[in-house]
Design an enzyme around this catalytic site. Structure first.
Site, short mmCIF file in Angstrom:
data_model
loop_
_atom_site.label_atom_id
_atom_site.label_comp_id
_atom_site.label_asym_id
_atom_site.label_seq_id
_atom_site.Cartn_x
_atom_site.Cartn_y
_atom_site.Cartn_z
N CYS A 2 -5.36 -13.30 -0.73
CA CYS A 2 -5.43 -13.44 -2.17
C CYS A 2 -6.81 -13.01 -2.66
O CYS A 2 -7.80 -13.13 -1.95
CB CYS A 2 -5.18 -14.89 -2.58
SG CYS A 2 -3.57 -15.53 -2.09
N LYS A 605 -5.49 -6.97 3.77
CA LYS A 605 -6.63 -6.36 4.44
C LYS A 605 -7.50 -7.41 5.12
O LYS A 605 -7.92 -7.24 6.25
CB LYS A 605 -7.46 -5.57 3.42
CG LYS A 605 -8.70 -4.89 4.01
CD LYS A 605 -8.31 -3.81 4.99
CE LYS A 605 -9.52 -3.05 5.49
NZ LYS A 605 -9.16 -2.11 6.57
#
Length: 610
Positions: A2, A605
């Site tokens: 997030c 990522k």
């Protein structure tokens, strides 16, 4: 995972927040939203899908104001939809919260709050936060005290930002195990999960430490620890350029980053290797005496970094004669490993924020074991909490699937292994000089491989309907096979598995049919004939053979359906060259199948939850 952004200043907060969220897209997300303070009201706007969907919603329902927070969500609790998207509010929308991480005791808290009459709209763990703040305020607490009280109630690793309608000029923030940065501009402050949203407008940044919280407005910034003690933070000059985050004319970050590898190697070689072939790591704070006594290294990593660590194990044992184990961080921390005083823990992480690797480092430090980490972000939590770190020096990596960071990690592990061998007097000056001279040839060889990228592009067009791939490699290239398989399934969504060539007959050979492509990594080496045997076994069963071979090879090439040649090099350096065509294969397969290489589904990522 997030992403959080926040802003207080004179500009239109909606625009600033949306641009910030766009900068965080690479982290991975499935929904997005913002909350802006407008004349005492909190305007919440959120949507499922991409930032462009949020922008379309904002064109219909604008959110004017100069103060606000924003969020990109990667679902952990509750499916991706508008209701579960952040920000979340309390019953009467007097407070809005965004959150990165996991609230481990949210079910218990939710049950307690329901008994007090609170009604929940979503299935997220985050929604308990605004309701806890609401409950504290009902009990007469101020916004500031309610926010501080929150930290003692929730368990887990998290970062939080909040705005209150009664303080329309102020943004609150806190972190306990998930990254947050504060950016200082001219008459404005910014908040973000990483540096990328801060590059355009911020002259200075502060990396919020675990156990710190605070608030900011247009011209005010306050920082405290969890006991409430006010702190005096030191901001650092922000040196990352916006251009570093640009695609530079390439269609995607991934292909740009693949093509940056030769330049990165030139930079690392220039900085790490002196004219007399001496290798230097000036950033390592541990003394040479301490390092020379190390008799065991445990490498901790996840994903692509784990495979780099597997190659590093070969290097450390081959050159420095140090017993080395490579372990998945997520497994290491849940057992009771036998470690001694002269053991060194080495954490590897591109982002420097990988939750499991950070937790493993904490586990090691609790046992008084020294930690040296290999990180691409030297301001990251892992870098700060290790005894020392090594710079990967790959530059910002935006594509979710790691490419240039992997090869830079492998090169740094090789150089560190030679460095350790030197400390232990296990390599002669002449041996080191010969090896260094070959390392210096790597950038030019990488350029030669990339100049033939069109061959891989054409090759990949034949496998758009493939359902399975197998990758085989031996010794140094066994981890490369696993990395190649990971890349392919990450961004082209083709199921793929990587195996050691010697294990092929122990099960995987049962999968071979005339519809299964097998990538065989077979450079010239001591075990070349073994890989040729694997290729013959596949051919006998009518499998599709894609071989990666040394230039001029005829034997393996003649047995293969498709072949890609790499420049000649020693087996030790071959993983660096062999992985590049596999990166290209994954990229062009994704393009051919219509998959987004920079933002593959379900992936993040920076994995900041355990």
């Amino acid at each position: 995972m997030c992403g959080i952004v926040g802003y207080a200043g004179k500009k239109n907060a909606e625009s600033v927040l949306v641009v910030g969220l766009i900068c965080l897209e690479y982290r991975g997300y499935d929904s997005a939203g913002i909350a802006v303070l407008d004349q005492g009201d909190i305007l919440v706007r959120k949507s499922k899908g991409k930032i462009k969907d949020l922008e379309a919603y904002l064109r219909e329902f604008p959110a004017p104001g100069n103060v606000g927070i924003g969020h990109t969500r990667w679902a952990t609790h509750g499916e991706p939809n508008q209701i579960n998207a952040h920000p979340h509010t309390d019953t009467n929308s007097t407070v809005a919260v965004v959150h990165n991480g996991i609230i481990e005791n949210y079910l218990e808290l939710k049950s307690q709050l329901k008994k007090k009459g609170h009604v929940f709209q979503s299935l997220t763990d985050t929604e308990v936060l605004p309701h806890l703040l609401e409950e504290s305020k009902k009990n007469g607490k101020s916004n500031k005290d309610s926010f501080l009280e929150l930290f003692g109630k929730i368990h887990g690793k998290w970062a939080i930002s909040s705005v209150f309608e009664t303080e329309p000029d102020r943004v609150y923030f806190a972190q306990d195990g998930a990254p947050l940065l504060i950016g200082k501009g001219k008459g404005e402050y910014f908040l973000a999960s990483d540096i990328s949203p801060l590059t355009r407008n911020c002259e200075e940044v502060y990396y919020v430490n675990s156990g710190e919280w605070g608030y900011f407005s247009q011209n005010e910034f306050k920082l405290f620890d969890f006991s409430g003690k006010e702190l005096n933070p030191t901001f650092k000059k922000q040196e990352l350029r916006w251009e570093d985050l640009d695609k530079g004319g390439y269609p995607h970050y991934m292909i740009k980053e693949i093509h940056e590898q030769a330049g990165i190697f030139r930079k690392i070689i220039q900085e790490r290797i002196l004219e007399n072939s001496e290798i230097v790591f000036p950033e390592i704070k541990l003394s040479k005496d301490v390092l020379s006594r190390v008799n065991r290294i445990i490498i901790q990593a996840a994903g692509t970094s784990y495979y780099a660590g597997m190659i590093g194990k070969h290097y450390l044992e081959n050159f420095a004669k140090i017993q080395t184990d490579t372990e998945a961080s997520s497994e290491f921390r849940y057992r009771n490993p036998v470690v001694e005083g002269d053991t060194l823990i080495m954490g590897i992480s591109q982002s420097g924020e990988t939750a499991d690797t950070l937790a493993s480092i904490h586990e090691a430090k609790a046992k008084f074991i020294k930690v040296v980490s290999l990180v691409n972000n030297v301001n990251s939590t892992i870098a700060r909490e290790s005894d020392s770190y090594i710079r990967t020096d790959a530059g910002p990596e935006i594509g979710v699937a790691s490419t240039k960071a992997f090869t830079a990690q492998v090169l740094n592990l090789l150089l560190f292994s030679i460095y350790m061998a030197n400390l232990k007097w296990l390599i002669s000056d002449e041996e080191q000089k010969i090896l260094i001279e070959e390392i210096k040839l790597l950038p030019a060889k990488i350029d030669r491989i990339l100049a033939q990228a069109s061959k891989i592009e054409e090759m990949s067009s034949h496998f758009t309907t493939a359902k399975d791939f197998i990758f085989l490699g031996r010794t140094y290239n066994h981890p490369v096979a696993m990395e190649g398989a990971l890349k392919l399934k990450e961004i082209s969504y083709i199921h793929a598995s990587g195996y050691a060539g010697g294990e092929f007959k122990h099960g995987p050979i049962a999968l071979i049919t005339n519809e299964v492509p097998v990538v065989c990594i077979a450079p010239k080496s001591e075990i070349y004939t073994k890989m040729v045997s694997n290729i013959q076994e596949i051919k006998a069963r009518k499998g599709i053979i894609i071989s990666i071979v040394t230039e001029g090879d005829q034997e393996a090439k003649s047995l293969s359906d498709y072949c890609f040649e790499i420049p000649e090099c020693s087996e030790i350096l071959s993983p660096i060259l062999n992985v590049i065509p596999l990166q290209l294969l994954a990229y062009y397969s994704a393009i051919a199948r219509g998959c987004p290489p920079d933002q593959p589904r379900n992936l993040a990522k920076s994995v900041t939850v355990e």
